[in-house]
Design a protein around this motif. Structure first.
Motif, mmCIF file in Angstrom:
data_model
loop_
_atom_site.group_PDB
_atom_site.id
_atom_site.type_symbol
_atom_site.label_atom_id
_atom_site.label_comp_id
_atom_site.label_asym_id
_atom_site.label_seq_id
_atom_site.Cartn_x
_atom_site.Cartn_y
_atom_site.Cartn_z
ATOM 1 N N LEU A 110 0.854 -1.186 0.000
ATOM 2 C CA LEU A 110 0.000 0.000 0.000
ATOM 3 C C LEU A 110 0.892 1.239 0.000
ATOM 4 O O LEU A 110 1.279 1.745 1.051
ATOM 5 N N ALA A 111 1.197 1.702 -1.183
ATOM 6 C CA ALA A 111 2.163 2.800 -1.314
ATOM 7 C C ALA A 111 1.505 4.130 -1.629
ATOM 8 O O ALA A 111 2.185 5.097 -1.955
ATOM 9 N N GLY A 112 0.180 4.180 -1.520
ATOM 10 C CA GLY A 112 -0.528 5.397 -1.901
ATOM 11 C C GLY A 112 -0.026 6.638 -1.195
ATOM 12 O O GLY A 112 0.332 7.634 -1.830
ATOM 13 N N GLU A 113 -0.008 6.607 0.128
ATOM 14 C CA GLU A 113 0.409 7.780 0.886
ATOM 15 C C GLU A 113 1.872 8.104 0.624
ATOM 16 O O GLU A 113 2.252 9.273 0.490
ATOM 17 N N GLN A 114 2.709 7.075 0.542
ATOM 18 C CA GLN A 114 4.123 7.315 0.270
ATOM 19 C C GLN A 114 4.331 7.858 -1.134
ATOM 20 O O GLN A 114 5.249 8.644 -1.368
#
Length: 220
Positions: A110-114
Motif C-alpha cells: 500500500l504505497a498510496g500515501e508514500q
C-alpha cells in the motif's frame, strides 16, 4: 542430527528469523543512508557518456543538488520504517509458503500515501535544483542550434543565443515549474488507481503576447 534440525526449524525456516536479523543489522538505515550516499558519490564521478548518448554533463552534478539533499528527500519519501514493513510482509508471506504453512502467498504494498510524499519530494527537488537551466543547456540550446543550421527565409540572421534568450523570456523558470507541478498533480490519481483517466492542460494563452513581442524583436 535432531538438535541441528530443531535449530534449523527454529531459525532458518522460521519466517520471522530473517526479519529479526535484518532489523538487528540495521539494514534499512544502511541501505537508505550509507549505501545510497556512497552510490551517489560514486555516480558524481562518472563521465557524462555513462548516463546515455548525447549527454554533455553528469546530470547529478549539473542538477546542483547535494548528495545530502537527495538522500534526505528519498528518506522522507521512503522512510526506513516503511521499507522495513514491506520487506517483513514479503518475508512472512513467502516464508510461510516455503515452510508449507499455506498453499499460496500474496504480497500487497500500500504505497498510496508514500507515493504522494514522493511526488512532493520530487517537485521540491526540481524547484531546488538547476533543472530549468539544465533543460535549456541540454535540450533547448542544441535544438535551437540545429534549427538555425538551415537557411532562414528573407535572409534573416539569428544566433542560437538570441533564440534561447527569447525562449527564456517566453517560458521563464517559474512558469515551467508551475506546469510541471500541474502535470504531476493531474497524473497522480491515475497512477494510484483513484481515477481511470487523466487530463493534462498546459495554459499557453498567456504566453502568446510574450512570444509575439520576442518574435518581433528577433525580426528587427
Amino acid at each position: 542430527v535432531a538438535l541441528i534440525l530443531l535449530q534449523v526449524s527454529d531459525s532458518l525456516i522460521k519466517p520471522s528469523y530473517y526479519a529479526e536479523e535484518l532489523d538487528e543489522a540495521n539494514i534499512y538505515e544502511f541501505v537508505l543512508v550509507d549505501l545510497l550516499t556512497s552510490a551517489l558519490d560514486e555516480a558524481r564521478a562518472l563521465e557524462p557518456a555513462e548516463f546515455g548518448d548525447g549527454i554533455d554533463s553528469n546530470p547529478i552534478v549539473s542538477s546542483g543538488l547535494t548528495t545530502d539533499d537527495i538522500v534526505s528527500s528519498i528518506n522522507r519519501a521512503l522512510p526506513p520504517e516503511f521499507l522495513q514493513q514491506q520487506v517483513e510482509q514479503v518475508l512472512d508471506e513467502l516464508g510461510r509458503y516455503i515452510a508449507g504453512e499455506r498453499d499460496d502467498f500474496q504480497v500487497t504494498i500500500l504505497a498510496g500515501e508514500q507515493a504522494r510524499v514522493l511526488v512532493a519530494e520530487v517537485s521540491a527537488l526540481l524547484r531546488k535544483s538547476d533543472a530549468y537551466n539544465v533543460l535549456f543547456d541540454e535540450v533547448i540550446t542544441p535544438a535551437a542550434d540545429d534549427a538555425l543550421d538551415q537557411e532562414l527565409p528573407f535572409g534573416l540572421r539569428i544566433s542560437g543565443g538570441e533564440l534561447v534568450e527569447s525562449a527564456r523570456k517566453v517560458v521563464p523558470r517559474e512558469w515551467v515549474e508551475d506546469q510541471v507541478d500541474g502535470v504531476i498533480d493531474a497524473t497522480i490519481p491515475y497512477f494510484l488507481g483513484e481515477s481511470d483517466t487523466f487530463e493534462i492542460r498546459i495554459a499557453l494563452a498567456d504566453r502568446i503576447d510574450l512570444a509575439l513581442i520576442e518574435v518581433k524583436s528577433l525580426l528587427r
